[in-house]
Design a protein around this motif. Structure first.
Motif, mmCIF file in Angstrom:
data_model
loop_
_atom_site.group_PDB
_atom_site.id
_atom_site.type_symbol
_atom_site.label_atom_id
_atom_site.label_comp_id
_atom_site.label_asym_id
_atom_site.label_seq_id
_atom_site.Cartn_x
_atom_site.Cartn_y
_atom_site.Cartn_z
ATOM 1 N N LEU A 588 72.322 -100.296 -14.831
ATOM 2 C CA LEU A 588 71.583 -99.818 -13.562
ATOM 3 C C LEU A 588 71.379 -98.344 -13.334
ATOM 4 N N LEU A 589 70.323 -98.108 -12.727
ATOM 5 C CA LEU A 589 70.021 -96.703 -12.522
ATOM 6 C C LEU A 589 69.939 -96.777 -10.928
ATOM 7 N N ARG A 590 70.985 -96.079 -10.298
ATOM 8 C CA ARG A 590 71.311 -95.942 -9.179
ATOM 9 C C ARG A 590 70.870 -94.377 -8.388
ATOM 10 N N ALA A 591 70.395 -94.814 -7.272
ATOM 11 C CA ALA A 591 69.855 -93.527 -6.413
ATOM 12 C C ALA A 591 70.568 -93.472 -5.171
ATOM 13 N N ASP A 592 70.901 -92.220 -4.539
ATOM 14 C CA ASP A 592 71.217 -91.995 -3.506
ATOM 15 C C ASP A 592 70.479 -90.829 -2.558
ATOM 16 N N ALA A 593 70.112 -91.199 -1.440
ATOM 17 C CA ALA A 593 69.061 -90.293 -0.886
ATOM 18 C C ALA A 593 69.206 -90.179 0.519
ATOM 19 N N ARG A 594 68.482 -89.279 1.237
ATOM 20 C CA ARG A 594 68.474 -89.040 2.776
ATOM 21 C C ARG A 594 67.762 -90.323 3.369
ATOM 22 N N THR A 595 66.852 -90.852 2.697
ATOM 23 C CA THR A 595 66.067 -92.007 3.166
ATOM 24 C C THR A 595 65.970 -92.932 2.218
ATOM 25 N N GLN A 596 65.765 -94.166 2.426
ATOM 26 C CA GLN A 596 65.465 -95.436 1.582
ATOM 27 C C GLN A 596 64.358 -95.074 0.631
ATOM 28 N N GLU A 597 63.244 -94.587 1.407
ATOM 29 C CA GLU A 597 62.119 -94.136 0.766
ATOM 30 C C GLU A 597 62.211 -93.211 -0.603
ATOM 31 N N ALA A 598 62.980 -92.229 -0.179
ATOM 32 C CA ALA A 598 63.309 -91.196 -1.260
ATOM 33 C C ALA A 598 64.099 -91.687 -2.403
ATOM 34 N N ALA A 599 64.863 -92.692 -1.877
ATOM 35 C CA ALA A 599 65.788 -93.133 -3.144
ATOM 36 C C ALA A 599 65.017 -93.935 -3.958
ATOM 37 N N GLN A 600 64.232 -94.815 -3.381
ATOM 38 C CA GLN A 600 63.082 -95.693 -4.304
ATOM 39 C C GLN A 600 62.107 -94.933 -5.139
ATOM 40 N N SER A 601 61.804 -93.926 -4.114
ATOM 41 C CA SER A 601 60.350 -93.053 -4.784
ATOM 42 C C SER A 601 61.019 -92.485 -6.155
ATOM 43 N N PHE A 602 62.350 -91.676 -6.231
ATOM 44 C CA PHE A 602 62.963 -91.386 -7.349
ATOM 45 C C PHE A 602 62.885 -92.307 -8.414
ATOM 46 N N LEU A 603 63.321 -93.517 -8.263
ATOM 47 C CA LEU A 603 63.410 -94.564 -9.244
ATOM 48 C C LEU A 603 61.886 -94.986 -9.654
ATOM 49 N N ASN A 604 61.201 -95.137 -8.925
ATOM 50 C CA ASN A 604 60.018 -95.744 -9.279
ATOM 51 C C ASN A 604 59.256 -94.352 -10.208
ATOM 52 N N ALA A 605 59.252 -93.310 -9.690
ATOM 53 C CA ALA A 605 58.856 -92.311 -10.490
ATOM 54 C C ALA A 605 59.523 -92.060 -11.902
ATOM 55 N N ALA A 606 60.843 -92.223 -12.222
ATOM 56 C CA ALA A 606 61.367 -92.602 -13.396
ATOM 57 C C ALA A 606 61.022 -93.586 -14.166
ATOM 58 N N SER A 607 60.762 -94.761 -13.487
ATOM 59 C CA SER A 607 60.277 -95.985 -14.156
ATOM 60 C C SER A 607 58.744 -95.608 -14.807
ATOM 61 N N GLU A 608 57.845 -94.831 -14.133
ATOM 62 C CA GLU A 608 56.615 -94.666 -14.415
ATOM 63 C C GLU A 608 56.614 -93.674 -15.692
ATOM 64 N N GLN A 609 57.572 -92.940 -15.697
ATOM 65 C CA GLN A 609 57.635 -91.832 -16.750
ATOM 66 C C GLN A 609 58.474 -92.381 -17.953
ATOM 67 N N ALA A 610 58.830 -93.634 -17.752
ATOM 68 C CA ALA A 610 59.628 -94.175 -19.119
ATOM 69 C C ALA A 610 58.721 -94.534 -20.281
ATOM 70 N N ALA A 611 57.443 -94.915 -19.797
ATOM 71 C CA ALA A 611 56.641 -95.509 -21.082
ATOM 72 C C ALA A 611 56.349 -94.667 -22.038
ATOM 73 N N GLY A 612 56.540 -95.114 -23.357
ATOM 74 C CA GLY A 612 56.434 -94.417 -24.505
ATOM 75 C C GLY A 612 57.719 -93.931 -25.024
ATOM 76 N N LEU A 613 58.803 -93.706 -24.300
ATOM 77 C CA LEU A 613 60.029 -93.533 -24.621
ATOM 78 C C LEU A 613 60.669 -94.352 -25.802
ATOM 79 N N ALA A 614 61.674 -93.924 -26.514
ATOM 80 C CA ALA A 614 62.196 -94.625 -27.760
ATOM 81 C C ALA A 614 62.674 -96.171 -27.017
ATOM 82 N N ASP A 615 62.238 -97.042 -27.832
ATOM 83 C CA ASP A 615 62.490 -98.448 -27.440
ATOM 84 C C ASP A 615 62.056 -98.978 -26.209
ATOM 85 N N PHE A 616 61.127 -98.353 -25.652
ATOM 86 C CA PHE A 616 60.685 -98.587 -24.367
ATOM 87 C C PHE A 616 60.020 -100.203 -24.457
#
Length: 681
Positions: A588-616
């Motif tokens: 699990l990748l967990r995120a704590d933030a001031r708003t729910q939008e900021a928490a999910q924004s971090f997770l979504n950005a991390a997901s988008e940048q995961a493409a092409g990484l080892a064993d993606f």
């Protein structure tokens, strides 16, 4: 001449410095040596590491700083211990220094040479004589010990409740210590409240100087004393909770993990490690035998024993010539009076026990008086202003208390919204259950005219120092007729006088979204049943009552037969079809933030940048979602699930993802964390 050293230090959780730093030393200190080093404006405790110094990162200054001092007199931490820390750091995706320093007592940093010498002198006392007095073993206990002696393990000791697993542990420890004059053993329990009673048994058998405890309830001086005794080899047996898996024990030969199925072995803050899994890895590293014991093993361990990775040793019978398992009785609550808390049949059974001078145990896994306080006129409920959860009503001190953030205040005299004075509790906790049971049994008297004695045992009633031991002593002495409590009373306790156990509100986990919920419920109920009939003379009359609205559920069918293997087979089949653990691997990748939008924004950005990484291409990343309790202490929480059918592929991907996560910054983000092999989703 100066030497360049690689030193691991307690770097912040989200620092990009995950490995050792470089320092200068006038002495050629060996790996494992404890040192004090400057870090920023502070002086911290560090451990000299194995890496060549040119691979260590230079501290932020261009000019390397010198070591401030070394802890002379303490032998270096062993290579096996450092290997365990290195593995844990890599597998659980945490900094090397964070893991290494969490395993050391904080007070070490503050000791000067004189203080350290004085404490080492205190720990150098001679061993007590290891005694051999022990009860006669049963045939199945002897066979279990013979199996442990004959193979290398790891072993899964699948022993029914009351089968005498603890006596097997005691003999296995005695055998290990007898074979080697320096040998040490680590015995782990899931919770602090189980440590004192087990410690008493080990001290009685092996002598006080040979046994030390390690748990989070100890003071810093106590932790230091225990750690030094274990590290120097003076203490031959360490009894502890999950943190003890990192105890420095240079002559470790045996590891026992009691109640290995218990979720408490999984750390939920910081480095989210599983102490049970690390115990198995530590045994492999150190060549120590590992015994995992349980009447209801985790499905991961059971599967490992099915596939041959663990050697399963079975102890199906209870100790005692006439010992039998309590009969399981299901009460269909659909047929009972509406809103009845206790069915008439269960209440009658409790009264029979009281008349015979026997004890009953009633457990409900919810403390407090009521889960929520509500207004009968408007929609007001006792919500926590800081969390997306209700504050629990505690009648004993007239407070509304949040069990997530701790916020508490007095119960209002009237509804804060509409002013209505008729605000009422909704639902029941152990506090209200105790009161209700007192009302139902108010007219019942003992033969001597004394009223029924009811006691409650939960996190609230045992909060004060010594209160747990005092309550347990009352139960063991027979000064309690009915014990009401949460699941803490169902674990490991040897209550000899209890002949009836009742489970209320057991249905709540049957239809949970958490795929582990049925496993936890079955384990809890079977463990609870095991508290009844532990005295062979009363076993035949012992019963486990379960009140349920779903009496035909397959889980209860297996429970009635005390049939864990059938339940496990059915659960493993479902998990295999769904690709769930132990047939798949999760993080699990967990995120704590001031708003729910900021928490999910971090997770979504991390997901988008995961493409092409080892064993993606060998992992599946799911969408970001709020956590079940999405706001705690005014911090919004979200999570993202990552799955793979291959453990190594998941590990490679997570390692490659780390730099991306560190580089991803979202406004309002407070912290993030990777949880490998999560227990709650």
């Amino acid at each position: 001449m100066t030497h360049r050293l690689a030193v691991v230090v307690p770097t912040p959780a989200h620092s990009t410095i995950a490995g050792p730093l470089s320092y200068l030393s006038e002495l050629p200190l060996s790996p494992g040596s404890l040192v004090r080093v400057p870090l920023g404006k502070r002086e911290v405790l560090g451990v000299v590491w194995d890496l060549p110094s040119d691979q260590a990162q230079a501290a932020q200054d261009i000019e390397l700083k010198p070591v401030a001092g070394s802890l002379q007199g303490i032998a270096p931490l062993g290579a096996a211990w450092r290997q365990l820390v290195t593995f844990s750091s890599a597998y659980y995706q945490r900094g090397l220094g964070e893991v290494a320093l969490a395993g050391l007592p904080p007070q070490l940093r503050d000791l000067n040479t004189v203080q350290l010498a004085r404490r080492l002198k205190r720990t150098a006392a001679a061993h007590d004589h290891v005694t051999a007095a022990a009860p006669e073993l049963t045939a199945q206990q002897k066979q279990a010990l013979a199996d442990i002696e004959a193979a290398s393990g790891p072993f899964l000791l699948f022993g029914a409740t009351g089968s005498g697993k603890t006596e097997v542990y005691l003999h296995a420890v005695a055998d290990a210590l007898a074979r080697d004059a320096n040998a040490q053993a680590l015995v782990m329990v899931p919770e602090i409240n189980l440590t004192p009673q087990l410690q008493a048994r080990f001290v009685e058998r092996f002598g006080e100087a040979n046994v030390v405890a390690m748990n989070s309830g100890m003071t810093n001086p106590q932790r230091l004393k225990s750690w030094l005794a274990a590290h120097t080899g003076t203490a031959r047996i360490v009894l502890g909770t999950r943190m003890a898996v990192f105890a420095s024990m240079p002559h470790l030969r045996l590891i026992v993990v009691d109640e290995e199925h218990d979720p408490s072995y999984k750390q939920q803050e910081g480095a989210r490690y599983s102490a049970r899994d690390l115990a198995v890895m530590r045994g492999k590293i150190e060549g120590a035998k590992v015994i995992l014991g349980s009447a209801t093993p985790s499905l991961e361990s059971w599967h490992a024993s099915e596939t041959g990775r663990y050697q399963r040793i079975e102890m199906p019978a209870r100790v005692g010539q006439h010992a039998v398992f309590p009969a399981v009785r299901l009460v269909d609550m659909n047929l009972q009076p509406k809103k009845a808390v206790f069915s008439p049949q269960l209440l009658g059974a409790i009264q029979e026990r009281i008349a015979r001078g026997e004890q009953s145990l009633v457990f409900l896994n919810r403390r407090g008086y009521a889960p929520v306080l509500a207004c009968t006129s408007c929609d007001w409920k006792s919500e926590c202003p800081n969390c997306s959860a209700y504050r629990v009503f505690h009648k004993i001190d007239r407070s509304l208390r949040c069990h997530h953030c701790g916020f508490a205040e007095r119960v209002p005299r009237s509804c804060p919204v509409c002013g209505n004075v008729d605000i009422a509790p909704v639902g029941r906790g152990t506090e209200r259950l105790e009161e209700h049971l007192g009302e139902l049994l108010a007219d019942i008297r003992h033969a001597d005219g004394q009223p029924v004695r009811i006691a409650r045992m939960d996190a609230d009633s045992t909060r004060l120092k010594g209160s747990l031991e005092e309550q347990l002593a009352r139960v063991h002495a027979g000064d309690v007729d009915v014990l009401v409590g949460t699941q803490m009373v169902t674990k490991g306790h040897d209550f000899r006088r209890i002949t009836l156990v009742a489970a209320l509100n057991a249905d709540s986990a049957l239809f949970s979204s958490d795929f582990r919920a049925p496993e936890r419920l079955f384990s809890l109920l079977l463990q609870a049943a095991g508290r009844a009939g532990r005295d062979a003379t009363q076993a035949a009359a012992s019963e486990m009552w379960v009140q349920t609205f779903h009496p035909t559920h397959p889980l209860f069918g297996a429970l009635r037969k005390h049939d864990y293997p059938t339940f496990a087979a059915q659960q493993l089949k479902e998990r295999q079809q769904a690709g769930m653990p132990p047939f798949g691997f999760q993080a699990l990748l967990r995120a704590d933030a001031r708003t729910q939008e900021a928490a999910q924004s971090f997770l979504n950005a991390a997901s988008e940048q995961a493409a092409g990484l080892a064993d993606f291409d060998r992992v599946t990343i799911y969408s970001a979602v709020p956590m079940t309790v999405q706001r705690v202490a005014n911090v919004e929480r979200a999570q993202m699930l990552i799955e793979s059918q291959h453990r190594i592929a998941l590990q490679r991907f997570l390692a490659a993802w780390q730099p991306v996560l560190h580089a991803t910054r979202e406004k309002g983000l407070i912290r993030w964390a990777v949880d490998v092999d999560p227990l709650t989703i």
